[in-house]
Design a protein around this motif. Structure first.
Motif, PDB file in Angstrom:
ATOM      1  N   GLU A  22       0.836  -1.192   0.000  1.00  0.00           N
ATOM      2  CA  GLU A  22       0.000   0.000   0.000  1.00  0.00           C
ATOM      3  C   GLU A  22       0.869   1.240   0.000  1.00  0.00           C
ATOM      4  O   GLU A  22       1.970   1.222   0.551  1.00  0.00           O
ATOM      5  N   SER A  24       0.197   5.709   0.205  1.00  0.00           N
ATOM      6  CA  SER A  24      -0.727   6.844   0.247  1.00  0.00           C
ATOM      7  C   SER A  24       0.058   8.138   0.313  1.00  0.00           C
ATOM      8  O   SER A  24       1.117   8.198   0.949  1.00  0.00           O
ATOM      9  N   TYR A  25      -0.481   9.178  -0.323  1.00  0.00           N
ATOM     10  CA  TYR A  25       0.098  10.506  -0.279  1.00  0.00           C
ATOM     11  C   TYR A  25      -1.073  11.480  -0.306  1.00  0.00           C
ATOM     12  O   TYR A  25      -2.001  11.318  -1.094  1.00  0.00           O
ATOM     13  N   SER A  31      -5.786  13.484  -2.460  1.00  0.00           N
ATOM     14  CA  SER A  31      -5.114  12.338  -1.852  1.00  0.00           C
ATOM     15  C   SER A  31      -4.940  11.278  -2.921  1.00  0.00           C
ATOM     16  O   SER A  31      -5.746  11.167  -3.838  1.00  0.00           O
ATOM     17  N   SER A  33      -3.907   7.141  -3.287  1.00  0.00           N
ATOM     18  CA  SER A  33      -3.697   5.885  -2.571  1.00  0.00           C
ATOM     19  C   SER A  33      -3.587   4.749  -3.566  1.00  0.00           C
ATOM     20  O   SER A  33      -4.424   4.630  -4.464  1.00  0.00           O
ATOM     21  N   SER A  35      -3.085   0.461  -3.679  1.00  0.00           N
ATOM     22  CA  SER A  35      -3.144  -0.746  -2.847  1.00  0.00           C
ATOM     23  C   SER A  35      -3.126  -1.969  -3.743  1.00  0.00           C
ATOM     24  O   SER A  35      -3.826  -2.014  -4.754  1.00  0.00           O
ATOM     25  N   GLU A  72     -13.918   9.392  -2.316  1.00  0.00           N
ATOM     26  CA  GLU A  72     -14.041   8.865  -0.956  1.00  0.00           C
ATOM     27  C   GLU A  72     -15.342   9.366  -0.349  1.00  0.00           C
ATOM     28  O   GLU A  72     -15.606  10.554  -0.326  1.00  0.00           O
TER      29      GLU A  72
END
Length: 156
Positions: A22, A24-25, A31, A33, A35, A72
């Motif tokens: 994974e 994330s930044y 954002s 991400s 995965s 999200e």
């Protein structure tokens, strides 16, 4: 700061070639991400209400089968007490790859029953249920890195 499509593609390529599961930044504007825990496909997540479309000429195209963009959404929090990680390591939800998960949402557990395993320094540490109850939420992905104090499972 704005990010170019070519930069996202480069990050995705580097992530795909790495051993990371994974990545994330995040900034105040977006954002990102990735995965490999969901069937091996990387995802890019950007809050829709915060993203402003940049006004730039883009000479590259992205194959949408390689990258999926998700907004999200706020998630309702399940009820119950949270079991937190007592150490840093890799969380395993199964005793072995060919076995079934230790727990499932809606399942009743007894005090001391193994909820999951955290591997730290090649040692498998069983995480027991602190009390009898019902699993209302599993907060970690299989084979994901967990930090000390990170929420693992919710029991009601």
């Amino acid at each position: 700061m704005s990010i170019q499509i070519s930069e996202i593609k480069d990050l995705l390529s580097q992530f795909d070639a790495s051993s990371l599961r994974e990545f994330s930044y995040a900034t105040s504007k977006f954002s990102l991400s990735f995965s490999k825990n969901n069937g091996g496909q990387a995802t890019v997540a950007a809050p829709v209400e915060k993203v402003v479309a940049p006004q730039v000429q883009v000479s590259e195209t992205i194959n949408l089968s390689e990258v999926s963009v998700q907004a999200e959404m706020p998630v309702a929090i399940a009820e119950g007490d949270v079991v937190k990680s007592p150490l840093v390591g890799v969380a395993y939800l199964k005793p072995a790859p060919d076995k079934s998960d230790f727990i499932a949402v809606g399942e009743t557990v007894k005090k001391g029953q193994t909820l999951l395993i955290i591997e730290a320094m090649k040692v498998m540490n069983e995480i027991p249920a602190p009390h009898d109850g019902v699993i209302t939420e599993i907060l970690v992905s299989p084979e994901s890195m967990v930090e000390y104090g990170e929420e693992l499972v919710r029991i009601k």
